[in-house]
Design a protein around this motif. Structure first.
Motif, PDB file in Angstrom:
ATOM      1  N   THR A  41       0.842  -1.188   0.000  1.00 16.30           N
ATOM      2  CA  THR A  41       0.000   0.000   0.000  1.00 16.30           C
ATOM      3  C   THR A  41       0.880   1.241   0.000  1.00 16.30           C
ATOM      4  O   THR A  41       2.047   1.192   0.409  1.00 16.30           O
ATOM      5  CB  THR A  41      -0.897   0.030   1.254  1.00 16.30           C
ATOM      6  OG1 THR A  41      -0.082   0.205   2.418  1.00 16.30           O
ATOM      7  CG2 THR A  41      -1.713  -1.249   1.386  1.00 16.30           C
ATOM      8  N   GLN A  42       0.316   2.336  -0.438  1.00 19.51           N
ATOM      9  CA  GLN A  42       1.064   3.589  -0.467  1.00 19.51           C
ATOM     10  C   GLN A  42       1.448   4.010   0.965  1.00 19.51           C
ATOM     11  O   GLN A  42       2.515   4.567   1.198  1.00 19.51           O
ATOM     12  CB  GLN A  42       0.239   4.691  -1.141  1.00 19.51           C
ATOM     13  CG  GLN A  42       1.002   5.976  -1.384  1.00 19.51           C
ATOM     14  CD  GLN A  42       2.209   5.769  -2.292  1.00 19.51           C
ATOM     15  OE1 GLN A  42       2.109   5.076  -3.328  1.00 19.51           O
ATOM     16  NE2 GLN A  42       3.346   6.340  -1.915  1.00 19.51           N
TER      17      GLN A  42
ATOM     18  N   ASP B 257       5.150   4.860   2.130  1.00 19.88           N
ATOM     19  CA  ASP B 257       5.465   6.165   2.709  1.00 19.88           C
ATOM     20  C   ASP B 257       6.060   6.016   4.124  1.00 19.88           C
ATOM     21  O   ASP B 257       7.003   6.720   4.505  1.00 19.88           O
ATOM     22  CB  ASP B 257       4.211   7.034   2.769  1.00 19.88           C
ATOM     23  CG  ASP B 257       3.738   7.472   1.389  1.00 19.88           C
ATOM     24  OD1 ASP B 257       4.560   7.389   0.440  1.00 19.88           O
ATOM     25  OD2 ASP B 257       2.571   7.883   1.263  1.00 19.88           O
TER      26      ASP B 257
END
Length: 344
Positions: A290-291, A295
């Motif tokens: 997932t982003q 991140d």
């Protein structure tokens, strides 16, 4: 650190000198005293070598010379078959005393050296070594008292007056014993912290979080304990240099435990978090990540770079400071002994 063992102490009482023939009790006493003085001089050379020489070869050489002087003196006194007019009691006491000294130099010294080698690795062993030294010295003092009493009894029997003062060599050796005792008391306080600091350093190198926390706490505890003990110790004859150096050394250990160790613990705990995040991300394919996870990981990478930089700086600074206090204490200890143990 070359630890200085306690010196061989022989409290030989000086005799008044009379120009008498050997057939008199005074002449007989002076003959024996001459051999005692020879041993006393050899003993003092051995003590000086222990205190001032950095050469093991020189220490060993003076030890062999001392043993030889004891053996030679023992043979000479043993050869006085009639003692003084058939009175051999004092002669036998002297020969027994020389036998004790020879056994000490040939056997006990070797045992003490073995104890010292083991002592460098453990505080309990170091405490045992220093206590053993003190016990050996106490035993030596008992034997010295016996021979001093035997000498006085011989003099009383034959109405001989002895000087009441200790000879110069005896004074120097008694002084040396006091110096070594004082140094040993401070060394034991210092050593308890220094060996813990070394164990802490090994735990840090191994990234062992549990041992780092354990030795860090121990270092704080031992430093505090040592600083309290130092409050009860006075300067040696007005010389506070070794006392001050020991205090500064413990304060540096205390600082390492209270300020440096928490930073190491924080870094390692962050590193565990970082490795866990990395492992989780690596276990997934690009399409499954997932982003938010990406991140979060990128943020951790930036933080990790910052943490590593701070860790390296803190570690280098702490290592330099601790190595400095090690060197300073060794130098102060050596200077203390050189300053207070006579070298003539």
């Amino acid at each position: 650190m070359k630890f200085k063992s306690l010196s061989l102490i022989m409290f030989l009482m000086c005799l008044t000198s009379f120009a008498q023939q050997f057939k008199t009790p005074v002449d007989y006493l002076n003959y024996i005293s001459k051999e005692q003085v020879t041993i006393s001089k050899s003993s003092w050379n051995y003590t000086k070598a222990q205190a001032h020489s950095k050469s093991d070869r020189r220490v060993n050489a003076t030890q062999k010379t001392l043993i030889k002087s004891i053996q030679t003196a023992s043979k000479k006194i043993s050869a006085l078959q009639e003692g003084y007019n058939g009175d051999v009691e004092y002669r036998d006491q002297i020969v027994q005393y020389f036998s004790f000294l020879e056994n000490y130099m040939n056997n006990d010294i070797g045992k003490m050296i073995d104890l010292q080698a083991a002592a460098e690795k453990s505080y309990d062993d170091m405490e045992l070594y220093i206590t053993a030294n003190e016990m050996v010295e106490a035993k030596m003092n008992v034997e010295n008292d016996k021979i001093s009493l035997a000498q006085k009894q011989f003099c009383a029997k034959y109405h001989i007056t002895l000087s009441s003062e200790m000879d110069e060599l005896g004074k120097k050796m008694a002084l040396s014993s006091d110096v070594f005792k004082y140094q040993s008391a401070l060394y034991l306080i210092y050593f308890k912290c220094s060996i813990t600091a070394n164990k802490l350093s090994a735990a840090i190198n191994a990234n062992d979080l549990s041992m780092i926390q354990q030795f860090g706490n121990s270092l704080i505890s031992y430093s505090n304990e040592g600083l309290e003990k130092l409050k009860t110790i006075k300067p040696y004859n007005g010389d506070s240099t070794l006392l001050i150096t020991t205090r500064k050394t413990l304060e540096a250990f205390q600082k390492s435990g209270t300020q440096f160790v928490p930073k190491i613990v924080d870094f390692l705990m962050f590193n565990e978090k970082f490795e866990a995040a990395k492992k989780t991300l690596d276990s997934k394919s690009d399409k499954d990540r997932t982003q938010e996870e990406v991140d979060n990981y990128n943020s951790l990478v930036k933080e990790a770079n910052k943490q590593i930089d701070n860790y390296n700086k803190n570690n280098a600074s702490n290592t330099q400071e601790i190595n400095g206090v090690f060197a300073n204490w060794d130098a102060a200890s050596e200077n203390f002994i050189n300053s207070h143990v006579p070298n003539d």
